[in-house]
Design a protein around this motif. Sequence first.
Motif, PDB file in Angstrom:
ATOM      1  N   THR A   1     -59.597  -1.367  39.193  1.00  0.00           N
ATOM      2  CA  THR A   1     -61.000  -1.111  38.888  1.00  0.00           C
ATOM      3  C   THR A   1     -61.789  -1.407  40.159  1.00  0.00           C
ATOM      4  OG1 THR A   1     -61.432  -3.412  38.240  1.00  0.00           O
ATOM      5  CG2 THR A   1     -60.727  -1.892  36.475  1.00  0.00           C
ATOM      6  N   ASN A   2     -63.085  -1.123  40.136  1.00  0.00           N
ATOM      7  CA  ASN A   2     -63.937  -1.472  41.283  1.00  0.00           C
ATOM      8  C   ASN A   2     -63.935  -2.974  41.520  1.00  0.00           C
ATOM      9  OD1 ASN A   2     -64.667   1.138  41.932  1.00  0.00           O
ATOM     10  ND2 ASN A   2     -66.478   1.122  40.631  1.00  0.00           N
ATOM     11  N   GLU A   3     -63.907  -3.745  40.443  1.00  0.00           N
ATOM     12  CA  GLU A   3     -63.878  -5.205  40.560  1.00  0.00           C
ATOM     13  C   GLU A   3     -62.583  -5.671  41.229  1.00  0.00           C
ATOM     14  OE1 GLU A   3     -65.415  -8.909  40.527  1.00  0.00           O
ATOM     15  OE2 GLU A   3     -66.469  -7.088  39.930  1.00  0.00           O
ATOM     16  N   VAL A   4     -61.455  -5.084  40.845  1.00  0.00           N
ATOM     17  CA  VAL A   4     -60.175  -5.415  41.479  1.00  0.00           C
ATOM     18  C   VAL A   4     -60.222  -5.058  42.966  1.00  0.00           C
ATOM     19  CG1 VAL A   4     -57.715  -4.783  41.595  1.00  0.00           C
ATOM     20  CG2 VAL A   4     -58.776  -5.263  39.386  1.00  0.00           C
ATOM     21  N   ALA A   5     -60.783  -3.894  43.282  1.00  0.00           N
ATOM     22  CA  ALA A   5     -60.891  -3.460  44.686  1.00  0.00           C
ATOM     23  C   ALA A   5     -61.696  -4.463  45.509  1.00  0.00           C
ATOM     24  CB  ALA A   5     -61.524  -2.078  44.755  1.00  0.00           C
ATOM     25  N   LYS A   6     -62.806  -4.930  44.967  1.00  0.00           N
ATOM     26  CA  LYS A   6     -63.647  -5.906  45.677  1.00  0.00           C
ATOM     27  C   LYS A   6     -62.903  -7.220  45.896  1.00  0.00           C
ATOM     28  CE  LYS A   6     -67.991  -4.083  43.915  1.00  0.00           C
ATOM     29  NZ  LYS A   6     -69.090  -4.294  42.970  1.00  0.00           N
ATOM     30  N   LYS A   7     -62.243  -7.721  44.843  1.00  0.00           N
ATOM     31  CA  LYS A   7     -61.494  -8.979  44.962  1.00  0.00           C
ATOM     32  C   LYS A   7     -60.353  -8.831  45.965  1.00  0.00           C
ATOM     33  CE  LYS A   7     -62.404 -10.760  40.325  1.00  0.00           C
ATOM     34  NZ  LYS A   7     -61.825 -11.077  39.014  1.00  0.00           N
ATOM     35  N   MET A   8     -59.659  -7.714  45.899  1.00  0.00           N
ATOM     36  CA  MET A   8     -58.537  -7.468  46.794  1.00  0.00           C
ATOM     37  C   MET A   8     -59.001  -7.457  48.256  1.00  0.00           C
ATOM     38  SD  MET A   8     -55.948  -4.196  46.722  1.00  0.00           S
ATOM     39  CE  MET A   8     -55.420  -4.460  45.033  1.00  0.00           C
ATOM     40  N   THR A   9     -60.071  -6.728  48.524  1.00  0.00           N
ATOM     41  CA  THR A   9     -60.608  -6.634  49.881  1.00  0.00           C
ATOM     42  C   THR A   9     -61.027  -8.002  50.401  1.00  0.00           C
ATOM     43  OG1 THR A   9     -61.359  -4.375  49.473  1.00  0.00           O
ATOM     44  CG2 THR A   9     -62.376  -5.539  51.319  1.00  0.00           C
ATOM     45  N   ALA A  10     -61.744  -8.756  49.585  1.00  0.00           N
ATOM     46  CA  ALA A  10     -62.200 -10.083  49.999  1.00  0.00           C
ATOM     47  C   ALA A  10     -61.025 -11.015  50.279  1.00  0.00           C
ATOM     48  CB  ALA A  10     -63.117 -10.683  48.937  1.00  0.00           C
ATOM     49  N   LEU A  11     -60.014 -10.963  49.429  1.00  0.00           N
ATOM     50  CA  LEU A  11     -58.867 -11.851  49.600  1.00  0.00           C
ATOM     51  C   LEU A  11     -58.026 -11.455  50.811  1.00  0.00           C
ATOM     52  CD1 LEU A  11     -57.595 -14.370  48.448  1.00  0.00           C
ATOM     53  CD2 LEU A  11     -56.340 -12.958  46.828  1.00  0.00           C
ATOM     54  N   VAL A  12     -57.867 -10.172  51.061  1.00  0.00           N
ATOM     55  CA  VAL A  12     -57.141  -9.721  52.249  1.00  0.00           C
ATOM     56  C   VAL A  12     -57.852 -10.230  53.498  1.00  0.00           C
ATOM     57  CG1 VAL A  12     -56.575  -7.681  53.656  1.00  0.00           C
ATOM     58  CG2 VAL A  12     -56.011  -7.710  51.217  1.00  0.00           C
ATOM     59  N   ALA A  13     -59.160 -10.061  53.559  1.00  0.00           N
ATOM     60  CA  ALA A  13     -59.938 -10.519  54.726  1.00  0.00           C
ATOM     61  C   ALA A  13     -59.804 -12.040  54.898  1.00  0.00           C
ATOM     62  CB  ALA A  13     -61.395 -10.114  54.574  1.00  0.00           C
ATOM     63  N   GLU A  14     -59.864 -12.754  53.797  1.00  0.00           N
ATOM     64  CA  GLU A  14     -59.754 -14.216  53.840  1.00  0.00           C
ATOM     65  C   GLU A  14     -58.391 -14.677  54.358  1.00  0.00           C
ATOM     66  OE1 GLU A  14     -59.162 -17.670  50.535  1.00  0.00           O
ATOM     67  OE2 GLU A  14     -60.832 -16.282  50.165  1.00  0.00           O
TER      68      GLU A  14
END
Length: 172
Positions: free
Chosen positions: A153-166
């Motif tokens: 979902t869009n929410e999963v995409a946002k969490k995934m992106t943030a966690l990858v960057a972190e």
Amino acid sequence: MGQSIWKCSVIFFLCFGLTCLLSHCAKKEKETASAPDFTLKTIDGQEITLSKLEGKVILLDFWATWCGPCREAMPHLALLYKTYHQSGFEVIGMSTDKGDTDAVRRFVKSMDIPYPVIMTPNDVERRYGITGLPTSILIDKEGKIRQKFVGFTNEVAKKMTALVAEIISERL
């Protein structure tokens, strides 16, 4: 009667505290479990050994050609790959399709997937606990599973992106 209420209250709070403690321990253990190693060939014949990628952040994306949400996730994963690949980020497509490798090759080409794709054996799916598609497993630089994303979902995409960057910004 007062003593009975007091005893029940103490038992309740002890049980509640123990439950919270155990659930926290179980969650922590699961989040830091080592990723099961594998050596497999991509659909292009390149051999990939997961443990040889230690020091990189890796996203294993379990998907199938027939899976609608998997198709929706692929442009996001391709963008993540292109954005963070130079920083030590790898995406490995883990096709769960059975049989026709040529059909998967055509699909990968049609979706313009820039990262390697593997035809995933059943034992690898089992070792990663794949029960639904898409499922993405995010592995840190030390080879530990940091997050399992089920669905897209869009929410999963946002969490995934943030966690990858972190995780990319973390030092070993």
